[in-house]
Design a protein around this motif. Structure first.
Motif, PDB file in Angstrom:
ATOM      1  N   GLU A 145       4.355  -0.312   1.057  1.00 18.43           N
ATOM      2  CA  GLU A 145       3.227  -1.136   1.476  1.00 18.43           C
ATOM      3  C   GLU A 145       2.360  -0.530   2.573  1.00 18.43           C
ATOM      4  O   GLU A 145       1.176  -0.847   2.660  1.00 18.43           O
ATOM      5  N   LEU A 146       2.930   0.290   3.418  1.00 14.92           N
ATOM      6  CA  LEU A 146       2.169   0.808   4.559  1.00 14.92           C
ATOM      7  C   LEU A 146       1.351   2.031   4.164  1.00 14.92           C
ATOM      8  O   LEU A 146       1.800   2.868   3.381  1.00 14.92           O
ATOM      9  N   VAL A 180       4.393   7.115   8.443  1.00 18.81           N
ATOM     10  CA  VAL A 180       4.439   7.015   6.981  1.00 18.81           C
ATOM     11  C   VAL A 180       3.703   8.222   6.402  1.00 18.81           C
ATOM     12  O   VAL A 180       2.542   8.478   6.743  1.00 18.81           O
ATOM     13  N   PRO A 181       4.389   8.988   5.530  1.00 15.06           N
ATOM     14  CA  PRO A 181       3.777  10.195   4.969  1.00 15.06           C
ATOM     15  C   PRO A 181       2.799   9.867   3.828  1.00 15.06           C
ATOM     16  O   PRO A 181       2.820   8.756   3.289  1.00 15.06           O
ATOM     17  N   LYS A 182       1.995  10.871   3.482  1.00 15.67           N
ATOM     18  CA  LYS A 182       1.137  10.718   2.300  1.00 15.67           C
ATOM     19  C   LYS A 182       2.040  10.638   1.078  1.00 15.67           C
ATOM     20  O   LYS A 182       3.096  11.269   1.027  1.00 15.67           O
ATOM     21  N   GLN A 183       1.609   9.863   0.105  1.00 14.52           N
ATOM     22  CA  GLN A 183       2.442   9.662  -1.093  1.00 14.52           C
ATOM     23  C   GLN A 183       2.510  10.932  -1.924  1.00 14.52           C
ATOM     24  O   GLN A 183       1.604  11.638  -2.116  1.00 14.52           O
TER      25      GLN A 183
END
Length: 183
Positions: A145-146, A180-183
């Motif tokens: 979600e983030l 939070v890392p890049k997807q």
């Protein structure tokens, strides 16, 4: 014989009482708490917000917010907006009263909700003081979600094999930071 009759009478009376007063049903909000309420000390609150580099553009979500001190401090000290999430209605009531005393009701709000059902997409910072197994259970939701770049700060407990970017010691307490890392 008398003892048997007394036992039967007590069982009958108990069963009639249960029929007249059925056990209360619980709503999802009333599910058992995942963690006990233990307030975070103010020095640790301030260190968590510093480690996350909170600023006036941030929206700080505190999951298991207790008395609201993290969102309130984020609003007071950094001008951030804050959202506290707690399953306990007493903690929400206390948080709202504390926000009013602090004069930040225009910048913070508190939601009585299960943290696993909370929409976190607006958060730029998430703070936690949960137990290790709760952090691990929450981790997939956070990553899903983030947005990339969202900072997650945890008081005392890590996230298993997800290594933090930074850690900090404050009075014997470890604080962890992840981004939070890049997807």
């Amino acid at each position: 014989m008398v003892s048997l009759a007394i036992t039967e009478y007590a069982q009958k009376r108990d069963s009639e009482a249960q029929a007249q007063n059925p056990a209360p049903t619980t709503t999802p909000q009333e599910r058992p708490r995942d963690v006990p309420y233990v307030p975070t000390s103010q020095p640790v609150v301030e260190a968590m917000l510093e480690l996350a580099q909170v600023n006036k553009n941030d929206v700080v979500y505190d999951l298991g917010s207790g008395d609201g001190r993290i969102p309130i401090t984020a609003a007071q000290k950094y001008g951030a907006r804050g959202v506290g999430v707690d399953i306990d209605p007493e903690r929400i009531q206390e948080s709202n009263a504390n926000a009013q005393k602090a004069g930040v009701t225009d910048r913070v709000r508190f939601i009585q909700q299960d943290l696993f059902k909370t929409d976190l997409r607006q958060a730029t910072v998430v703070t936690l003081y949960l137990l290790p197994e709760v952090n691990l259970k929450l981790r997939p939701k956070l990553l899903q979600e983030l947005r990339p770049g969202t900072r997650i700060v945890s008081h005392s407990f890590d996230m298993g094999n997800w290594k933090p970017q930074r850690t900090m010691q404050v009075g014997g307490t470890t604080i962890y930071l992840w981004v939070v890392p890049k997807q």
